[in-house]
Design a protein around this motif. Sequence first.
Motif, PDB file in Angstrom:
ATOM      1  N   GLU A 351       0.819  -1.209   0.000  1.00  0.00           N
ATOM      2  CA  GLU A 351       0.000   0.000   0.000  1.00  0.00           C
ATOM      3  C   GLU A 351       0.855   1.262   0.000  1.00  0.00           C
ATOM      4  OE1 GLU A 351      -2.727  -3.232   1.155  1.00  0.00           O
ATOM      5  OE2 GLU A 351      -0.650  -2.728   1.631  1.00  0.00           O
ATOM      6  N   ASP A 352       1.936   1.248   0.762  1.00  0.00           N
ATOM      7  CA  ASP A 352       2.818   2.413   0.789  1.00  0.00           C
ATOM      8  C   ASP A 352       3.491   2.600  -0.568  1.00  0.00           C
ATOM      9  OD1 ASP A 352       4.380   4.543   2.228  1.00  0.00           O
ATOM     10  OD2 ASP A 352       6.030   3.216   1.648  1.00  0.00           O
ATOM     11  N   LEU A 353       3.926   1.521  -1.180  1.00  0.00           N
ATOM     12  CA  LEU A 353       4.557   1.605  -2.488  1.00  0.00           C
ATOM     13  C   LEU A 353       3.587   2.134  -3.546  1.00  0.00           C
ATOM     14  CD1 LEU A 353       7.389   0.144  -3.865  1.00  0.00           C
ATOM     15  CD2 LEU A 353       5.506  -0.865  -5.114  1.00  0.00           C
ATOM     16  N   LEU A 354       2.341   1.640  -3.518  1.00  0.00           N
ATOM     17  CA  LEU A 354       1.333   2.107  -4.469  1.00  0.00           C
ATOM     18  C   LEU A 354       1.028   3.592  -4.260  1.00  0.00           C
ATOM     19  CD1 LEU A 354      -0.908  -1.047  -4.218  1.00  0.00           C
ATOM     20  CD2 LEU A 354       0.077  -0.192  -6.350  1.00  0.00           C
ATOM     21  N   HIS A 355       1.000   4.005  -3.004  1.00  0.00           N
ATOM     22  CA  HIS A 355       0.780   5.422  -2.688  1.00  0.00           C
ATOM     23  C   HIS A 355       1.894   6.286  -3.282  1.00  0.00           C
ATOM     24  CE1 HIS A 355       0.416   9.138  -0.434  1.00  0.00           C
ATOM     25  NE2 HIS A 355       1.569   8.908   0.162  1.00  0.00           N
ATOM     26  N   GLN A 356       3.137   5.862  -3.103  1.00  0.00           N
ATOM     27  CA  GLN A 356       4.262   6.625  -3.643  1.00  0.00           C
ATOM     28  C   GLN A 356       4.267   6.626  -5.167  1.00  0.00           C
ATOM     29  OE1 GLN A 356       8.193   6.124  -1.756  1.00  0.00           O
ATOM     30  NE2 GLN A 356       7.198   4.676  -0.353  1.00  0.00           N
ATOM     31  N   ALA A 357       3.890   5.508  -5.760  1.00  0.00           N
ATOM     32  CA  ALA A 357       3.956   5.383  -7.214  1.00  0.00           C
ATOM     33  C   ALA A 357       2.799   6.073  -7.921  1.00  0.00           C
ATOM     34  CB  ALA A 357       3.986   3.904  -7.606  1.00  0.00           C
TER      35      ALA A 357
END
Length: 439
Positions: A351-357
């Motif tokens: 979820e954090d990676l998707l938020h950043q991307a």
Amino acid sequence: MSRRRYDAIAADEMAQVRSIARPLTRVADLDGLVDRVGGARFVCLGEASHGTHEFYAWRAALSRRLITEKGVTWIGVEGDWPDCWRINGWVRGHERQELTATELLTGFERWPTWMWANQEVAQFLAWLREWNLGRSESDRVGFYGLDVYSLWDSLRTAISWLEAHAPDALPTAMQAWQCFLPYGEDPQRYARSTRLVPASCEEDVVALLVEVRRRTQDGLVDESAFDAAQNAEVAAGAEHYYRAMVRGDRASWNIRDHHMADTIDRIATRHGARSKGLVWEHNTHVGDARATDMAAAGLVNVGQLVRERHAADGVALVGFAGHRGTVLAAEGWGQPEHVYNLPSARSDSHEDLLHQALGRPAVLAFGDDRSGPWLTTRRGHRAIGVVYNPRRESGNYVPTVMGGRYDTLIWFEETSSLHPLRHELTPREPELETEPSGY
């Protein structure tokens, strides 16, 4: 691993995320997904919590399009068979037509009622009934419960059917009823008793199941026989489930998911070889267990079983996820519901990676090639059940390889809580907590 090395890996993952993500702002943005999964006979649609508006609303929007454009003929949900059978009768125009969808759903009594007695489901069911009434009886979409909890309601229904259609079988049926009777319709009392003494009601309820199976050979064409047969399956499955659950045996998870997968098979068989179905369940049931740490614990789930059984028919697994917002849940099992603030996802999570991307809602379709850094990397993937403790938020993550767990992921930056039709009441029939964490 050094921070520089970690950042380089994350950058590669984010690049893959961006390459496959498509914006999601309106229903028309589902066009590609509808075309991609529309040919599958089984489309399983998940949710990362049982209390999030966006998961329910967009799952309903996708379901409407698959029904109207791709010929879906039935829906199976993570709910009790008897409750959902009443919904099935209503949406197909058979029973209780004087009620609105909201009035029908307020009849749910088993905790947690908000899972199905909410505005989002009511709106979808009202639409489904209107759609069905404009079609011939054979073309109407059914709505069924897949779960295993309704021991007493299912037992009562199966016995009532035998009383009406095969009264000579009542002695066998009543043996099962008499065995359970001392426990006052409390599955916990029954399950606890089996820990103290070796005796159980297993033989009696299996004998009932065998008798109902024998008497409902026409269940594929007769509505009441099909209902009776499935209720007998639920009664036998529930007896097995509760005995395992009270022992703290993690096999209870497998008993439950095998029952749900078997029910999917029975519904699909009843609707015919050309039928197409939707499955609405939590991500922990929909996403293939083999791509998570569940497999190492010896656990299976619905997504895995449907893939294994029906690969030739076409299976699509669609997960849902979000970064932050609010969620409807309870502090403890059987407690009233509350709206909780849902913090930003853990820093090392999908979820954090998707938020950043991305930073915005999106549909991520994985395609046939599941290689690449993001789809092959194991990261935590947030899962919230009906019980939520904000102080333990960091523990709500399932190690997941996205490319193996789903075929598509629907992503939201910020989500909001579900809208229950009424506040939770103290349950009349307390249930043992499902494992893990009320999924």
